[in-house]
Design a protein around this motif. Structure first.
Motif, PDB file in Angstrom:
ATOM      1  N   PHE A 114      -9.364   9.997   5.130  1.00 20.66           N
ATOM      2  CA  PHE A 114      -8.466   9.107   5.863  1.00 20.66           C
ATOM      3  C   PHE A 114      -9.046   7.697   6.009  1.00 20.66           C
ATOM      4  O   PHE A 114      -8.614   6.920   6.837  1.00 20.66           O
ATOM      5  CB  PHE A 114      -8.128   9.689   7.242  1.00 20.66           C
ATOM      6  N   ASP A 115     -10.032   7.379   5.169  1.00 20.58           N
ATOM      7  CA  ASP A 115     -10.639   6.046   5.153  1.00 20.58           C
ATOM      8  C   ASP A 115      -9.594   5.013   4.745  1.00 20.58           C
ATOM      9  O   ASP A 115      -8.657   5.313   3.994  1.00 20.58           O
ATOM     10  CB  ASP A 115     -11.801   6.041   4.155  1.00 20.58           C
ATOM     11  N   ALA A 116      -9.761   3.796   5.208  1.00 18.16           N
ATOM     12  CA  ALA A 116      -8.822   2.717   4.878  1.00 18.16           C
ATOM     13  C   ALA A 116      -8.645   2.543   3.365  1.00 18.16           C
ATOM     14  O   ALA A 116      -7.566   2.165   2.902  1.00 18.16           O
ATOM     15  CB  ALA A 116      -9.287   1.409   5.514  1.00 18.16           C
ATOM     16  N   SER A 117      -9.678   2.867   2.597  1.00 18.85           N
ATOM     17  CA  SER A 117      -9.574   2.744   1.139  1.00 18.85           C
ATOM     18  C   SER A 117      -8.580   3.739   0.545  1.00 18.85           C
ATOM     19  O   SER A 117      -8.096   3.547  -0.570  1.00 18.85           O
ATOM     20  CB  SER A 117     -10.942   2.951   0.494  1.00 18.85           C
ATOM     21  N   GLN A 118      -8.266   4.792   1.296  1.00 21.73           N
ATOM     22  CA  GLN A 118      -7.365   5.828   0.799  1.00 21.73           C
ATOM     23  C   GLN A 118      -5.975   5.765   1.434  1.00 21.73           C
ATOM     24  O   GLN A 118      -5.035   6.375   0.921  1.00 21.73           O
ATOM     25  CB  GLN A 118      -7.970   7.215   1.051  1.00 21.73           C
ATOM     26  N   VAL A 119      -5.852   5.071   2.556  1.00 21.37           N
ATOM     27  CA  VAL A 119      -4.566   5.060   3.272  1.00 21.37           C
ATOM     28  C   VAL A 119      -3.926   3.674   3.334  1.00 21.37           C
ATOM     29  O   VAL A 119      -2.995   3.461   4.093  1.00 21.37           O
ATOM     30  CB  VAL A 119      -4.683   5.677   4.691  1.00 21.37           C
ATOM     31  N   ASN A 120      -4.399   2.751   2.518  1.00 23.14           N
ATOM     32  CA  ASN A 120      -3.723   1.446   2.445  1.00 23.14           C
ATOM     33  C   ASN A 120      -2.519   1.582   1.513  1.00 23.14           C
ATOM     34  O   ASN A 120      -2.419   2.524   0.724  1.00 23.14           O
ATOM     35  CB  ASN A 120      -4.688   0.345   2.002  1.00 23.14           C
TER      36      ASN A 120
END
Length: 160
Positions: free
Chosen positions: A59-65
């Motif tokens: 759920f890191d920002a790199s995956q949920v942007n």
């Protein structure tokens, strides 16, 4: 949107599926690097701490942007029909399941660890998919809370 022609895509990636595969390999490597960095920063070697970093990495920002989520959705949809993408999807699924199972196995009997890992992997994917399809900004805090609650519920079954 990127302003590149089909010719450029064909030259570098052979076709749209090649572009999706290259982008997914990049997103998956970023996911792996994020989880590894979080693991290295752990001061706690408990299964719970390791499971938390796996959840956080997913759920890191790199995956949920926005762009990453659109790419993941295109990948999942296309992987059902393209063998090379399907293989990449299976590798990714197996990696998540294996990492979760390994940590649950540290405290649970094998069958329980496998079930807990399957459940948490499905929950991570489901929360991610619902968030991606909602049309709203991804609620990382809520997704983490739900995943942590499930993780804690499973770890409470620990054999003493």
């Amino acid at each position: 949107m990127a302003g590149v022609s089909n010719g450029i895509i064909s030259h570098y990636f052979q076709d749209k599926n090649g572009l999706i595969a290259a982008t997914m390999r990049y997103l998956m490597s970023v996911l792996s690097e994020n989880v590894t960095a979080r693991r290295l920063a752990l001061g706690d070697d408990s299964p719970r701490a390791h499971l938390q970093v796996i959840i956080e990495g997913n759920f890191d920002a790199s995956q949920v942007n926005g762009p990453a989520m659109k790419t993941w959705l295109a990948f999942w949809a296309t992987s059902m029909h393209q063998p090379s993408l399907h293989r990449l999807q299976r590798i990714n699924d197996h990696r998540l399941y294996s990492n979760l199972c390994c940590q649950f196995r540290r405290v649970l009997p094998l069958d329980d660890a496998r079930n807990a890992a399957r459940g948490l992997a499905a929950l991570i994917d489901g929360l991610w998919l619902r968030g991606a399809l909602s049309g709203d900004a991804f609620d990382t805090g809520q997704a983490l809370q739900i995943a942590y609650e499930y993780m804690d519920f499973q770890l409470a079954k620990r054999v003493s």
